[in-house]
Design a protein around this motif. Structure first.
Motif, PDB file in Angstrom:
ATOM      1  N   GLY A 128      70.609  10.476 -56.469  1.00  0.00           N
ATOM      2  CA  GLY A 128      71.410   9.558 -55.665  1.00  0.00           C
ATOM      3  C   GLY A 128      70.593   8.382 -55.166  1.00  0.00           C
ATOM      4  N   LEU A 129      69.372   8.660 -54.725  1.00  0.00           N
ATOM      5  CA  LEU A 129      68.495   7.586 -54.249  1.00  0.00           C
ATOM      6  C   LEU A 129      68.165   6.621 -55.372  1.00  0.00           C
ATOM      7  CD1 LEU A 129      66.770   6.288 -52.058  1.00  0.00           C
ATOM      8  CD2 LEU A 129      64.941   7.904 -52.654  1.00  0.00           C
ATOM      9  N   ARG A 130      67.895   7.146 -56.560  1.00  0.00           N
ATOM     10  CA  ARG A 130      67.591   6.281 -57.705  1.00  0.00           C
ATOM     11  C   ARG A 130      68.779   5.376 -58.040  1.00  0.00           C
ATOM     12  NH1 ARG A 130      66.398   9.339 -62.742  1.00  0.00           N
ATOM     13  NH2 ARG A 130      65.648  10.679 -61.112  1.00  0.00           N
ATOM     14  N   ILE A 131      69.986   5.914 -57.966  1.00  0.00           N
ATOM     15  CA  ILE A 131      71.187   5.105 -58.224  1.00  0.00           C
ATOM     16  C   ILE A 131      71.321   3.994 -57.179  1.00  0.00           C
ATOM     17  CG2 ILE A 131      73.714   5.162 -58.193  1.00  0.00           C
ATOM     18  CD1 ILE A 131      73.481   7.956 -59.524  1.00  0.00           C
ATOM     19  N   VAL A 132      71.094   4.333 -55.922  1.00  0.00           N
ATOM     20  CA  VAL A 132      71.179   3.331 -54.851  1.00  0.00           C
ATOM     21  C   VAL A 132      70.117   2.248 -55.052  1.00  0.00           C
ATOM     22  CG1 VAL A 132      70.857   2.951 -52.373  1.00  0.00           C
ATOM     23  CG2 VAL A 132      72.247   4.869 -53.176  1.00  0.00           C
ATOM     24  N   LEU A 133      68.880   2.651 -55.308  1.00  0.00           N
ATOM     25  CA  LEU A 133      67.802   1.679 -55.494  1.00  0.00           C
ATOM     26  C   LEU A 133      68.033   0.805 -56.730  1.00  0.00           C
ATOM     27  CD1 LEU A 133      64.734   3.954 -54.660  1.00  0.00           C
ATOM     28  CD2 LEU A 133      65.671   2.098 -53.251  1.00  0.00           C
ATOM     29  N   THR A 134      68.441   1.422 -57.813  1.00  0.00           N
ATOM     30  CA  THR A 134      68.708   0.681 -59.043  1.00  0.00           C
ATOM     31  C   THR A 134      69.846  -0.315 -58.833  1.00  0.00           C
ATOM     32  OG1 THR A 134      67.942   2.535 -60.370  1.00  0.00           O
ATOM     33  CG2 THR A 134      69.302   0.905 -61.481  1.00  0.00           C
ATOM     34  N   SER A 135      70.894   0.120 -58.163  1.00  0.00           N
ATOM     35  CA  SER A 135      72.025  -0.779 -57.878  1.00  0.00           C
ATOM     36  C   SER A 135      71.591  -1.946 -57.000  1.00  0.00           C
ATOM     37  CB  SER A 135      73.152  -0.006 -57.192  1.00  0.00           C
ATOM     38  OG  SER A 135      73.625   1.016 -58.032  1.00  0.00           O
ATOM     39  N   ALA A 136      70.752  -1.669 -56.005  1.00  0.00           N
ATOM     40  CA  ALA A 136      70.262  -2.736 -55.124  1.00  0.00           C
ATOM     41  C   ALA A 136      69.446  -3.763 -55.901  1.00  0.00           C
ATOM     42  CB  ALA A 136      69.426  -2.140 -53.994  1.00  0.00           C
ATOM     43  N   VAL A 137      68.616  -3.304 -56.828  1.00  0.00           N
ATOM     44  CA  VAL A 137      67.816  -4.231 -57.641  1.00  0.00           C
ATOM     45  C   VAL A 137      68.724  -5.058 -58.547  1.00  0.00           C
ATOM     46  CG1 VAL A 137      66.100  -4.381 -59.491  1.00  0.00           C
ATOM     47  CG2 VAL A 137      65.703  -2.887 -57.543  1.00  0.00           C
ATOM     48  N   ILE A 138      69.709  -4.423 -59.167  1.00  0.00           N
ATOM     49  CA  ILE A 138      70.629  -5.157 -60.042  1.00  0.00           C
ATOM     50  C   ILE A 138      71.357  -6.238 -59.253  1.00  0.00           C
ATOM     51  CG2 ILE A 138      72.779  -4.966 -61.369  1.00  0.00           C
ATOM     52  CD1 ILE A 138      71.776  -2.174 -62.256  1.00  0.00           C
TER      53      ILE A 138
END
Length: 121
Positions: A94-104
């Motif tokens: 979940g954290l990886r999805i949040v971080l990846t989405s924030a970078v995108i």
């Protein structure tokens, strides 16, 4: 099949894109610093005139796109290497999805903003 990376689906292509993007960013830095060193004491009109020429608009656009690709590949690699369930438990996905989405979102917003700055006139 799950892709090897988050950008091109190939680690070797991502590696190549990061190297090419680094060269584009280095060229851009040399051009801008060279202009500054050759035009010491410049004013806003001179800077604007230099940055709004078609070659500089194109080089700036290439640099922004290179920065977006470089940042995305780099951050994707950091997240997949260090935000893992082995190190952080089940919440890592979940954290990886949040971080990846924030970078995108961030890199797309910066790219749109830069394009607007250079090409809105």
């Amino acid at each position: 099949m799950k892709s090897a990376t988050g950008f091109t689906g190939s680690g070797s292509r991502d590696w190549f894109i990061q190297r090419v993007s680094a060269v584009v960013l280095a060229v851009y830095t040399v051009v801008v610093l060279g202009w500054i060193l050759c035009n010491g004491g410049f004013n806003f009109e001179q800077w604007y005139g230099f940055m709004m020429t078609t070659p500089m608009k194109i080089l700036s656009l290439l640099s922004v796109l290179s920065l977006v690709a470089h940042a995305w590949i780099g951050m994707w690699q950091v997240f997949t290497d260090y935000v893992t369930t082995r190190q952080m438990g089940p919440s890592a996905n979940g954290l990886r999805i949040v971080l990846t989405s924030a970078v995108i979102i961030a890199v797309l917003a910066y790219a749109i903003w830069a394009i607007q700055i250079f090409w809105a006139n």
